[in-house]
Design an enzyme around this catalytic site. Structure first.
Site, PDB file in Angstrom:
ATOM      1  N   GLY A 147     -38.496  19.086 -63.900  1.00  0.00           N
ATOM      2  CA  GLY A 147     -39.234  18.695 -65.105  1.00  0.00           C
ATOM      3  C   GLY A 147     -39.550  19.869 -66.026  1.00  0.00           C
ATOM      4  O   GLY A 147     -40.200  19.689 -67.055  1.00  0.00           O
ATOM      5  N   LYS A 181     -41.516  12.888 -61.390  1.00  0.00           N
ATOM      6  CA  LYS A 181     -41.660  11.520 -60.891  1.00  0.00           C
ATOM      7  C   LYS A 181     -42.911  11.346 -60.030  1.00  0.00           C
ATOM      8  O   LYS A 181     -43.259  12.243 -59.258  1.00  0.00           O
ATOM      9  CB  LYS A 181     -40.424  11.169 -60.044  1.00  0.00           C
ATOM     10  CG  LYS A 181     -39.142  11.227 -60.853  1.00  0.00           C
ATOM     11  CD  LYS A 181     -37.917  11.327 -59.976  1.00  0.00           C
ATOM     12  CE  LYS A 181     -36.676  11.591 -60.815  1.00  0.00           C
ATOM     13  NZ  LYS A 181     -35.517  12.008 -60.011  1.00  0.00           N
ATOM     14  N   GLU A 207     -28.159  10.721 -62.506  1.00  0.00           N
ATOM     15  CA  GLU A 207     -29.337  10.271 -63.258  1.00  0.00           C
ATOM     16  C   GLU A 207     -28.948   9.816 -64.666  1.00  0.00           C
ATOM     17  O   GLU A 207     -28.189  10.505 -65.356  1.00  0.00           O
ATOM     18  CB  GLU A 207     -30.362  11.403 -63.356  1.00  0.00           C
ATOM     19  CG  GLU A 207     -30.902  11.819 -61.995  1.00  0.00           C
ATOM     20  CD  GLU A 207     -32.102  12.754 -62.073  1.00  0.00           C
ATOM     21  OE1 GLU A 207     -32.862  12.809 -61.102  1.00  0.00           O
ATOM     22  OE2 GLU A 207     -32.278  13.445 -63.117  1.00  0.00           O
ATOM     23  N   ARG A 211     -27.995  17.098 -54.067  1.00  0.00           N
ATOM     24  CA  ARG A 211     -28.782  17.282 -52.834  1.00  0.00           C
ATOM     25  C   ARG A 211     -29.435  15.961 -52.477  1.00  0.00           C
ATOM     26  O   ARG A 211     -29.362  15.002 -53.244  1.00  0.00           O
ATOM     27  CB  ARG A 211     -29.872  18.320 -53.086  1.00  0.00           C
ATOM     28  CG  ARG A 211     -30.700  17.916 -54.298  1.00  0.00           C
ATOM     29  CD  ARG A 211     -31.911  18.757 -54.495  1.00  0.00           C
ATOM     30  NE  ARG A 211     -32.489  18.586 -55.811  1.00  0.00           N
ATOM     31  CZ  ARG A 211     -33.300  17.614 -56.179  1.00  0.00           C
ATOM     32  NH1 ARG A 211     -33.650  16.681 -55.306  1.00  0.00           N
ATOM     33  NH2 ARG A 211     -33.780  17.540 -57.404  1.00  0.00           N
TER      34      ARG A 211
HETATM   35  P1  ADP Z   1     -35.068  17.912 -64.437  1.00  0.00           P
HETATM   36  O1  ADP Z   1     -33.768  18.477 -63.999  1.00  0.00           O
HETATM   37  O2  ADP Z   1     -36.083  18.946 -64.778  1.00  0.00           O
HETATM   38  O3  ADP Z   1     -35.585  16.832 -63.521  1.00  0.00           O
HETATM   39  P2  ADP Z   1     -33.942  15.883 -66.210  1.00  0.00           P
HETATM   40  O4  ADP Z   1     -32.806  16.235 -67.116  1.00  0.00           O
HETATM   41  O5  ADP Z   1     -33.605  15.116 -64.975  1.00  0.00           O
HETATM   42  O6  ADP Z   1     -34.762  17.201 -65.839  1.00  0.00           O
HETATM   43  O7  ADP Z   1     -35.037  15.071 -67.018  1.00  0.00           O
HETATM   44  C1  ADP Z   1     -36.289  14.741 -66.469  1.00  0.00           C
HETATM   45  C2  ADP Z   1     -37.002  13.727 -67.323  1.00  0.00           C
HETATM   46  O8  ADP Z   1     -37.201  14.231 -68.641  1.00  0.00           O
HETATM   47  C3  ADP Z   1     -36.240  12.422 -67.510  1.00  0.00           C
HETATM   48  O9  ADP Z   1     -36.415  11.523 -66.461  1.00  0.00           O
HETATM   49  C4  ADP Z   1     -36.871  11.918 -68.802  1.00  0.00           C
HETATM   50  O10 ADP Z   1     -38.134  11.337 -68.577  1.00  0.00           O
HETATM   51  C5  ADP Z   1     -37.068  13.205 -69.607  1.00  0.00           C
HETATM   52  N1  ADP Z   1     -35.884  13.460 -70.460  1.00  0.00           N
HETATM   53  C6  ADP Z   1     -34.866  14.286 -70.221  1.00  0.00           C
HETATM   54  N2  ADP Z   1     -33.950  14.264 -71.230  1.00  0.00           N
HETATM   55  C7  ADP Z   1     -34.412  13.383 -72.130  1.00  0.00           C
HETATM   56  C8  ADP Z   1     -33.924  12.889 -73.408  1.00  0.00           C
HETATM   57  N3  ADP Z   1     -32.800  13.317 -73.940  1.00  0.00           N
HETATM   58  N4  ADP Z   1     -34.669  11.940 -74.037  1.00  0.00           N
HETATM   59  C9  ADP Z   1     -35.847  11.491 -73.503  1.00  0.00           C
HETATM   60  N5  ADP Z   1     -36.348  11.919 -72.347  1.00  0.00           N
HETATM   61  C10 ADP Z   1     -35.660  12.854 -71.661  1.00  0.00           C
END
Ligand code: ADP
Length: 453
Positions: free
Chosen positions: A165, A237, A275, A292
């Site tokens: 996050g 999450k 994801e 992972r």
């Molecule tokens: P991390 O690798 O830090 O977990 P993620 O790319 O999986 O990051 O994104 C985590 C969360 O951030 C997503 O579940 C969503 O809630 C928010 N997020 C990421 N990218 C976007 C986007 N382009 N638009 C809106 N929300 C986003």
């Protein structure tokens, strides 16, 4: 065949792996920091070796010490769990070159998927829809502003090496963009040692829906359905469930096929997660792959009946998957609440310290994965998750009622936890109706009096 596994992790996931190994007749070696002497993973493993000081950088992130421990204790495989070295391609490579099996994908796949912008480009070429954004990292503010204007605000700046996050900054116009772009770069450099940032369209009020992948070393790739992880705080999450209350059978089928294609594009082996963000109209976009096992893997285990850690070990052993896509049947509903040592009434301030009394719920359809016990003291050095409550049943309604019942039984005295917060969410109409998007938590916290927690 794998006969002895080193678990390069701590907490509940270390226990989870020990349990799977024990059921498979595999010996375990725990590694631990000086702060974790009292930890259950140290007590339950067949052997344990201390690898350094309390800080992760002195212990759980020390690849050299972990490999030395593996050699001293003569293990034939390392399970990295999640976090720490689990998505470190160099560590996987070191294991490979020492002839120790890394229970996870090949280092090449970690490398492709570990860089979010390379990952997007790789899956895009395979026909997977991605969030519109810059072609790779952007170097200068001028270039970045051009991309942002072309896409239209709001946009999000994301660290290519991001995780957990972190490294994400949203901008709504040119003025805030200039600021957020630089902040994102500085934060990414500090958190991940890599300041590269790319720009992406910010999808408003999406769902976070991810697909569990299993892929063996014989070319078979299948998915085990989805998890809806839209209940998040600061992009982290809090609650995950399977199946998603949002997906129609058609959309599920379509996304599942595309998730498999994305994993194939990285020549993926072992367990991994694709994801997606899904907008209110049902358009979906790949955001990243986690190479992972994930924190929320138990919800998939409970709705499919498949032990994912056992599968990871079997795949690392070179065995074939015993099932096809058509064998995967989802007949239950499961909800996971992450129990964190945090105070929800004080902006989720960490609440480490001694647990004077711990009593975990049980009964039909309840699973608790946790490493804590009465008298255990939570060290301040690691993440705040102290357990996961997974409740399941034949319908979503039963899983919800069961979650509320189990949360009401759950006793953790001496520290603050997120249990009261989860209880309130389980009674909240928006969540009950299955309408939570990633914007849900912010709204929930503004309309809920803090003294409720
Ligand atoms: P991390 O690798 O830090 O977990 P993620 O790319 O999986 O990051 O994104 C985590 C969360 O951030 C997503 O579940 C969503 O809630 C928010 N997020 C990421 N990218 C976007 C986007 N382009 N638009 C809106 N929300 C986003």
């Amino acid at each position: 065949m794998i006969q002895k596994v080193l678990i390069a992790n701590r907490g509940e996931i270390a226990l989870r792996i020990i349990r799977a190994c024990r059921e498979m007749g595999i010996k375990t070696l725990a590694v631990y920091s000086e702060a974790d002497v009292q930890s259950l993973h140290v007590q339950l493993a067949d052997e344990a070796i201390c690898i350094g000081g309390p800080r992760s950088s002195d212990s759980y992130l020390r690849a050299d010490r972990i490999i030395s421990a593996a050699e001293i204790a003569d293990v034939d495989a390392i399970h990295p769990g999640y976090g720490f070295l689990s998505e470190n391609a160099k560590f996987a490579e070191q294991c490979e070159s020492c002839n120790i099996k890394f229970i996870g994908p090949k280092s090449k796949s970690i490398r492709i998927m570990g860089d979010k912008s390379i990952a997007k480009e790789t899956v895009r070429k395979a026909g997977v829809p991605i969030v519109p954004g810059s072609d790779g990292p952007v170097e200068s503010e001028t270039e970045a502003v051009k991309v942002a204007r072309k896409m239209g605000y709001p946009v999000i700046n994301k660290a290519v090496a991001g995780g957990g996050g972190g490294g994400m900054r949203i901008a709504h116009n040119d003025v805030s963009f200039a600021k957020e772009f630089h902040v994102a770069r500085a934060e990414a450099e500090k958190a991940f040692g890599n300041g590269a940032v790319y720009v992406e369209k910010y999808i408003q009020t999406p769902r976070h829906i991810e697909f569990q992948i299993l892929a063996d070393s014989h070319g078979k790739v299948i998915h085990l359905g989805e998890r809806d992880c839209s209940v998040q705080r600061r992009h982290q999450k809090l609650i995950e469930e399977a199946p998603s209350p949002f997906l129609s059978a058609d959309l599920r089928k379509k996304m599942g096929k595309i998730a498999v294609r994305a994993a194939e594009a990285a020549e993926y082996q072992n367990a991994g997660t694709i994801e997606f963000l899904v907008d209110p109209k049902g358009n979906f976009y790949f955001i990243e792959m986690n190479t992972r096992i994930q924190v929320e893997h138990p919800v998939t285990e409970e709705v499919t009946g498949i032990d994912l850690i056992r599968q990871q070990i079997r795949i690392a052993n070179g065995e074939k998957l015993e099932f096809d896509q058509s064998d995967i049947k989802i007949t239950k509903h499961a909800i996971e609440c992450r129990i964190n040592a945090e105070d929800p009434s004080r902006n989720f301030a960490p609440s480490p310290g001694a647990i004077s009394l711990y009593y975990a719920p049980g009964g039909h359809g309840v699973r608790v994965d946790s490493h804590v016990y009465s008298g255990y003291s939570i060290p301040p050095y690691y993440d705040s998750m102290i357990g996961k409550l997974i409740c399941f049943g034949s319908t979503r309604k039963i899983a919800l009622q069961r979650s509320y019942r189990a949360l009401s039984e759950y006793l953790v005295r001496g520290i603050k936890t997120t249990i009261p917060l989860h209880k309130a969410i389980m009674c909240d109409p928006t969540f009950i109706e299955g309408k939570a998007t990633t914007a849900y938590m912010e709204d929930f916290m503004t309309r809920t009096p803090p003294d409720l927690f």
